[in-house]
Design an enzyme around this catalytic site. Structure first.
Site: not given
Ligand SMILES: Cc1cc2nc3c(=O)[nH]c(=O)nc-3n(C[C@H](O)[C@H](O)[C@H](O)COP(=O)(O)O)c2cc1C
Length: 413
Positions: A180, A198, A228, A239, A288
């Site tokens: 976010r 990540h 992704a 991604e 959230e």
């Molecule tokens: C709509 C949505 C909002 C999200 N917001 C956040 C956020 O604000 N912070 C966070 O750490 N993960 C958030 N997530 C979860 C991550 O996007 C998710 O765990 C993703 O795999 C993170 O990418 P990474 O594995 O490359 O770190 C969100 C997921 C979705 C679907």
């Protein structure tokens, strides 16, 4: 222009013979399938968040909302909420066969993942995202109709359906994650990334080396990139490569002016900037997906935005968390169910488990062993199920805690 629906023989990507080029073509295809509702005149302040909640709670597979003619903003600027929040739209985004029900999409996703191979992106010199570039003193992220979604939010969130792009300084690998992003002022946004993600690991590498961390934030793009970015891919898998594997052809990317970071060539709006260690600002709270303000405000790294790249008449993506189900819960739960099913089968387990998944708590997925003892496939978060007494529920809209989608297939390999 939208091509005619192809014969089944010609179908390669959903009902089409090729993947959609961008968010606009995705919207055209979804609209053709009766999956878009247009709402004109909604205000960025609370009205979009409330309308998204009403629409997404009205029925199990709600339409996506295209907000148009936002008061105070140029007519062409639009926002899309809930791009992937139904079977049909999810199948359009992933290029899966046109489904009859949600389970068709889970099955098709699982089948796809058996043959899925990442395809690296293709760098091109030009893309629609370069139609406009605001540099340095021209930057104003509030020139876009950034929504204020819930009444106690700490600010307007430009990044909810976003892709936050960073390069690993040690491995020359690019990660994209959905995190976010709150607007602080016209040239600054703040980024909330949970520990262990990540993007957070990459950012810490820069800070440990005493360097600023370059970042791109794409805030409107092909929904496949949201799928992704918002789902847990393995560390080191870009991604763009994952999305390319679903498209069956590379995603097109262009390189940013300042840091040479790759952005989707067909993105709608992309911010470029840097984070510097210990330069932070108060971020949150934010309503959230749990249905409440999950954490108190905290100081989070600030991004100084130095470039804004955007298309003419840009479309900002919204993934609006709310009392479950949110406008992204459907895709999250189907993707998770597909991933769990795939992993279960990869364990070569003789069980005939039930893949249970609810729309209100996509993370609380479990499978059952032959002894019927539940085995948590992901770590379930009990807090998802109902608001803790001490938490402030998000208000607005007509929420139903009991709205759930249940997928209970008999798994077979
Ligand atoms: C709509 C949505 C909002 C999200 N917001 C956040 C956020 O604000 N912070 C966070 O750490 N993960 C958030 N997530 C979860 C991550 O996007 C998710 O765990 C993703 O795999 C993170 O990418 P990474 O594995 O490359 O770190 C969100 C997921 C979705 C679907």
């Amino acid at each position: 222009m939208l091509e005619k629906t192809q014969s089944p023989q010609a179908q390669r990507f959903n009902a089409y013979d090729r993947p959609h080029d961008d968010l606009r073509e995705f919207i055209a295809r979804a609209e053709r399938a009766g999956e878009i509702v247009r709402i004109a005149g909604a205000d960025w302040k609370l009205e979009m968040g409330t309308l998204a909640e009403i629409v997404n709670h009205a029925r199990p597979e709600p339409p996506a909302i295209l907000f148009e003619e936002v008061p105070g903003y140029p007519k062409g600027m639009r926002l899309l909420s809930g791009a992937t929040n139904s079977s049909k739209r999810l199948a359009i985004a992933l290029g899966l066969p046109v489904p009859r029900n949600p389970l068709d999409v889970v099955r098709a996703y699982r089948d796809r993942m058996k043959i899925h191979r990442p395809i690296p992106p293709k760098t091109v010199a030009k893309g629609p995202v370069f139609e406009n570039i605001d540099r340095d003193g021209e930057v104003d992220v509030l020139k876009f109709p950034v929504p204020f979604l819930h009444e106690h939010d700490g600010g307007r969130y430009v990044g909810t359906d976003d892709l936050v792009i960073m390069r690993d300084p040690e491995a020359d690998w690019v990660n994209g994650g959905t995190y976010r992003v709150m607007v602080q002022d016209k040239t600054h946004v703040s980024l909330w990334i949970s520990p262990g993600k990540h993007g957070r690991q990459i950012r810490e590498k820069y800070f440990r080396a005493g360097k600023p961390c370059p970042v791109l934030i794409s805030c409107g793009h092909d929904p496949l990139l949201f799928l992704a970015g918002g789902n847990e891919l393995k560390f080191g898998l870009c991604e763009y490569d994952y999305a390319g594997g679903h498209r069956g052809e590379p995603c097109e990317i262009v390189l940013s002016e300042l840091h040479g970071l790759p952005m989707p060539a067909h993105a709608e709006i992309v911010l470029e900037g840097e984070m510097v260690e210990n330069v932070t600002a108060k971020e949150g709270p934010f309503g959230e997906f749990t249905g409440y303000y999950a954490s108190s405000p905290s100081h989070q790294p600030l991004v100084e935005v130095k470039r804004v790249y955007y298309r003419n008449d840009p479309i900002l993506g919204i993934a609006s968390p709310m009392r479950p189900p949110s406008d992204f819960s459907f895709s999250k739960c189907v993707m998770k169910a597909g991933m769990i099913w795939t992993r279960w089968n990869a364990r070569d387990c003789p069980a005939s488990p039930a893949c249970g998944c609810t729309n209100s708590a996509a993370r609380a997925c479990s499978t059952s062993s032959p002894s019927s003892r539940p085995i948590p496939a992901m770590r379930a978060r009990p807090g998802c199920w109902q608001p803790a007494a001490s938490r402030v529920p998000i208000s607005g809209g007509s929420s139903s805690w009991s709205t759930r989608m249940s997928i209970r297939p008999t798994c077979s390999t």
